[in-house]
Design an enzyme around this catalytic site. Structure first.
Site, PDB file in Angstrom:
ATOM      1  N   CYS A 170      76.876  50.937  77.027  1.00  0.00           N
ATOM      2  CA  CYS A 170      77.120  50.839  78.661  1.00  0.00           C
ATOM      3  C   CYS A 170      77.553  49.368  78.907  1.00  0.00           C
ATOM      4  O   CYS A 170      76.857  48.519  78.833  1.00  0.00           O
ATOM      5  CB  CYS A 170      75.766  51.175  79.290  1.00  0.00           C
ATOM      6  SG  CYS A 170      75.858  51.058  81.282  1.00  0.00           S
ATOM      7  N   CYS A 191      81.831  51.397  85.924  1.00  0.00           N
ATOM      8  CA  CYS A 191      81.656  51.770  84.658  1.00  0.00           C
ATOM      9  C   CYS A 191      82.407  50.729  83.843  1.00  0.00           C
ATOM     10  O   CYS A 191      83.544  50.826  83.750  1.00  0.00           O
ATOM     11  CB  CYS A 191      81.922  53.108  84.186  1.00  0.00           C
ATOM     12  SG  CYS A 191      81.791  53.392  82.402  1.00  0.00           S
TER      13      CYS A 191
END
Length: 283
Positions: free
Chosen positions: A224, A76
């Site tokens: 993101c 991530c």
């Protein structure tokens, strides 16, 4: 009853519950992660980040990531920046650049004096077996475009693995893109055995894009990091963006800066901020 201290953080609105498993005992497999992620009855977050010590020589920390549904993922990008900010703010390291072990490899976040964090996200992967993706339209390995077979027809996507799988769709206007509708169809699609993050990219110029991402196990998020990396890499491979230049990626939550030269590592720069400290009890 267990008592757990945590920090709420965010990177461009992509928010995290961060747990220090160096200074306190914590086993994520025993935790009610989905309950904590609930924005009405829990802490509320997109992902849970666990900070641990690495047992690998020369590596500073181990970084584990869990989606809001409790599933563990390998990477991530926004979380990586928050991870770096967290270990610095908590005095767990005095290094400006740290070596962090993830489920899918090692990353090297670097903190700047201006509050920004740059992360070497490693090399992107493109082979179907590396995504993973199952081609059904006769495409060869390492193709720039693959077809995802939906009931409405074949949706062209660019597949990139940035430590987690991404499918990037080029759109004319990201504001009007069917992010939830199409994203929810592609995310669990049979051609992606491990599910996939779905990015909708509008090319604004040779060094600028707008992006929305429907994340695996979460839904659409404010930002993101790996999705921004995947979109820029896809844009360069498609000839839409300039290779080796810093590309501005505007997401709903703010802006990231991505740079990639073919064959090299992807560099991501952006902010990371703490929101509040908390403590909870659970059995």
């Amino acid at each position: 009853m267990n008592t757990l201290k945590f920090t709420k953080m965010h990177g461009l609105g992509n928010d995290f519950m961060v747990i220090d498993a160096v200074s306190q005992d914590f086993t994520p497999e025993d935790a009610p992660i989905a309950e904590w992620a609930d924005r009405f009855r829990g802490v509320g977050f997109d992902q849970l980040l666990v900070v641990g010590r690495s047992e690998t020589e020369g590596v500073d920390f181990r970084y584990r990531i869990f989606n809001a549904d409790g599933s563990e993922v390998g990477q991530c990008g926004n979380g990586a920046r928050c991870f770096a900010r967290f270990v610095a703010d908590k005095g767990l390291t005095d290094k400006k650049e740290i070596c962090v072990e993830t489920a899918n490899g090692v990353i090297f976040p670097k903190l700047s004096d201006n509050g920004m964090v740059t992360v070497n996200m490693g090399k992107p992967k493109f082979m179907p077996s590396e995504i993973p993706f199952v081609p059904e339209s006769g495409e060869g390995d390492d193709a720039c475009i693959y077809g995802v077979h939906l009931e409405s027809g074949i949706q062209p996507v660019s597949c990139v693995n940035m430590g987690n799988p991404h499918a990037v769709i080029v759109v004319d206007d990201v504001e009007c893109a069917p992010v939830r509708e199409t994203g929810s169809l592609i995310e669990p699609h049979r051609q992606f055995p491990e599910r996939v993050n779905v990015g909708f990219m509008q090319v604004v110029g040779r060094t600028a894009i707008r992006l929305r991402v429907f994340e695996r196990g979460v839904g659409e998020t404010q930002a993101c990091g790996t999705g921004a990396c995947a979109a820029v890499v896809a844009g360069i491979r498609l000839g839409l963006l300039d290779e080796g230049k810093t590309v501005e990626v505007v997401l709903p939550g703010g802006t990231l800066y991505i740079e990639w030269a073919c064959g090299g590592d992807v560099m991501m720069t952006g902010p990371a901020e703490a929101v509040f400290e908390g403590e909870l009890a659970y059995s």
